[in-house]
Design a protein around this motif. Structure first.
Motif, PDB file in Angstrom:
ATOM      1  N   CYS A 135      40.562  37.943  41.524  1.00  0.00           N
ATOM      2  CA  CYS A 135      39.295  38.963  41.215  1.00  0.00           C
ATOM      3  C   CYS A 135      38.194  38.265  41.279  1.00  0.00           C
ATOM      4  O   CYS A 135      38.128  37.182  40.638  1.00  0.00           O
ATOM      5  N   ALA A 136      37.345  38.376  42.062  1.00  0.00           N
ATOM      6  CA  ALA A 136      35.857  38.008  42.148  1.00  0.00           C
ATOM      7  C   ALA A 136      34.786  38.507  41.039  1.00  0.00           C
ATOM      8  O   ALA A 136      35.360  39.534  40.320  1.00  0.00           O
ATOM      9  N   LEU A 146      31.377  37.535  49.450  1.00  0.00           N
ATOM     10  CA  LEU A 146      32.676  37.041  48.461  1.00  0.00           C
ATOM     11  C   LEU A 146      32.691  35.663  47.933  1.00  0.00           C
ATOM     12  O   LEU A 146      32.968  35.392  46.742  1.00  0.00           O
ATOM     13  N   GLN A 150      33.306  34.643  44.139  1.00  0.00           N
ATOM     14  CA  GLN A 150      34.287  33.847  43.503  1.00  0.00           C
ATOM     15  C   GLN A 150      33.775  32.569  42.673  1.00  0.00           C
ATOM     16  O   GLN A 150      34.426  32.342  41.748  1.00  0.00           O
ATOM     17  N   HIS A 319      35.380  45.079  39.765  1.00  0.00           N
ATOM     18  CA  HIS A 319      35.215  43.700  40.300  1.00  0.00           C
ATOM     19  C   HIS A 319      36.473  43.797  41.382  1.00  0.00           C
ATOM     20  O   HIS A 319      36.401  43.141  42.465  1.00  0.00           O
ATOM     21  N   TYR A 320      37.690  43.894  40.959  1.00  0.00           N
ATOM     22  CA  TYR A 320      38.947  43.561  41.717  1.00  0.00           C
ATOM     23  C   TYR A 320      38.861  44.677  42.766  1.00  0.00           C
ATOM     24  O   TYR A 320      39.350  44.204  44.023  1.00  0.00           O
ATOM     25  N   THR A 323      36.688  43.242  45.368  1.00  0.00           N
ATOM     26  CA  THR A 323      37.385  41.915  45.927  1.00  0.00           C
ATOM     27  C   THR A 323      38.499  42.468  47.157  1.00  0.00           C
ATOM     28  O   THR A 323      38.536  41.780  48.367  1.00  0.00           O
ATOM     29  N   TRP A 327      38.543  41.723  51.008  1.00  0.00           N
ATOM     30  CA  TRP A 327      39.859  40.847  51.641  1.00  0.00           C
ATOM     31  C   TRP A 327      40.330  41.732  52.856  1.00  0.00           C
ATOM     32  O   TRP A 327      40.982  41.262  53.793  1.00  0.00           O
TER      33      TRP A 327
END
Length: 392
Positions: A135-136, A146, A150, A319-320, A323, A327
């Protein structure tokens, strides 16, 4: 006729928006009021017994094998199924979870390598340049950058430790090394990373050599349970405890306690279910063998039982979700390359996985939490307020 009745029962109340369903005989129905933006197509009749035995496994395989097609936003469809109170995704008749299993060191090695040793080239196609697969942290919630997010996550974790230059850090499950190497280069720490992935191990070794960090950084290809009696001032572990299994969680946190120096600080970052622990059969079979998402009460109990104390907790669920959405966008931008290399079935599987995980975070079915832990009285050597965590 019986199958149609069953499918209608399963799907008609599973979404909070209209969905078009086209069956194997070519006939279509719209469930819900309005014009549907998403269509589910059943190219083949899937036996009722298989769905009721394990819906997630059967429907996931159905999509992989093109028995099922989805036209429209996959993430929105799955999120809707989690959100609807009458959805089959929330019914005990359809939700089947495989039993909790104990992970031996050999099993853990095989499980990790089956996922992370697909190949660095595969992950480079859709991860950011830091090769961070967790997770960023989006300080600007609207950004698509991203890599920046990160790097912000790495600093967010290290800042929480309030580290002192010259001290030592252990990174359990170090991935491709960005966190541990940032700690060495920018925070002046002496770092050790451990991983069971040969692909990750080789790349981290190369990064250490390329950056001239041999005197302050090392990586070990071994299980965290093989570290002996060595101790560190700080421990980080990101996206790791999801792999250890329910039966091993007490040992995992006991090892964190064991390997911390007196008054040491640890930051453990992992996926957690606030509703209780579970594992998904489709993901367990095809994506993360041996994976188990622990419940919040379970995690807190194991932390306290180990002798560690909780200094801070922070949820990063949104946040995840973000992310995973980036992705999946990156993944589909490279879809042709991935499909040429890995095949259509694999590509469909991973696209479904990334969308399903994003939907699961969006719906609150799963969460990701950072646990700041201390060996000794909570926060003893940390600042009095949380403001320090956000200092640049």
């Amino acid at each position: 006729m019986l199958e149609k009745t069953f499918y209608k029962m399963m799907l008609s109340k599973s979404f909070p928006f209209p969905v078009k369903v086209t069956y194997w005989d070519g006939k279509s129905e719209v469930y819900g009021n309005g014009t549907p933006e998403i269509e589910i197509v059943f190219n083949e009749k899937i036996p009722i017994s298989a769905i009721t035995k394990n819906a997630s496994l059967t429907l996931g395989e159905g999509y992989m094998d093109k028995k099922i097609e989805i036209h429209g936003d996959i993430q929105k469809l799955i999120m809707g199924a989690y959100e609807s109170a009458d959805s089959f995704m929330r019914s005990s008749k359809f939700r089947k979870f495989i039993p909790k299993t104990k992970h031996t060191e050999k099993q853990s090695e095989e499980d990790v390598q089956s996922h992370y040793d697909i190949g660095n080239d595969f992950y480079k196609l859709w991860l950011d340049p830091t090769m961070t697969y967790s997770c960023a942290y989006f300080e600007d919630g609207n950004t698509d950058d991203l890599e920046k997010a990160q790097i912000a996550k790495v600093h967010h974790i290290l800042n929480k430790l309030h580290p002192e230059k010259g001290k030592t850090l252990l990174d359990i499950g170090c991935g491709w090394g960005t966190l541990m190497l940032t700690a060495a280069k920018e925070y002046g720490l002496k770092v050790t990373g451990v991983t069971l992935s040969e692909e990750q191990y080789k790349l981290v070794q190369k990064r250490i050599y390329d950056d001239g960090l041999e005197d302050v950084a090392e990586v070990k290809l071994e299980d965290y349970r093989e570290l002996g009696d060595q101790k560190w001032d700080y421990i980080t572990s990101v996206g790791m405890f999801e792999h250890v299994g329910s039966e091993n969680l007490p040992e995992y946190f006991a090892d964190v306690y064991k390997h911390l120096n007196r008054d040491g600080v640890a930051l453990i970052h992992g996926i957690t279910r606030q509703q209780g622990g579970a594992t998904n059969a489709w993901i367990n079979k095809y994506i993360f063998p041996g994976g188990y998402i622990p419940g919040l009460q379970e995690i807190v109990g194991d932390i306290v039982g180990s002798g560690l104390q909780i200094a801070d907790m922070e949820t990063l669920r949104r946040h995840y979700q973000r992310t995973l959405e980036i992705w999946d966008k990156n993944f589909n931008n490279a879809r042709e390359q991935i499909q040429d290399k890995m095949g259509e079935r694999f590509t469909r599987m991973w696209d479904m996985y990334l969308n399903a995980c994003a939907a699961s975070f969006e719906s609150g079915n799963i969460d990701v939490i950072q646990y700041l832990l201390t060996k000794g009285p909570s926060g003893k050597n940390l600042p009095m307020t949380r403001n320090y965590m956000l200092e640049k």
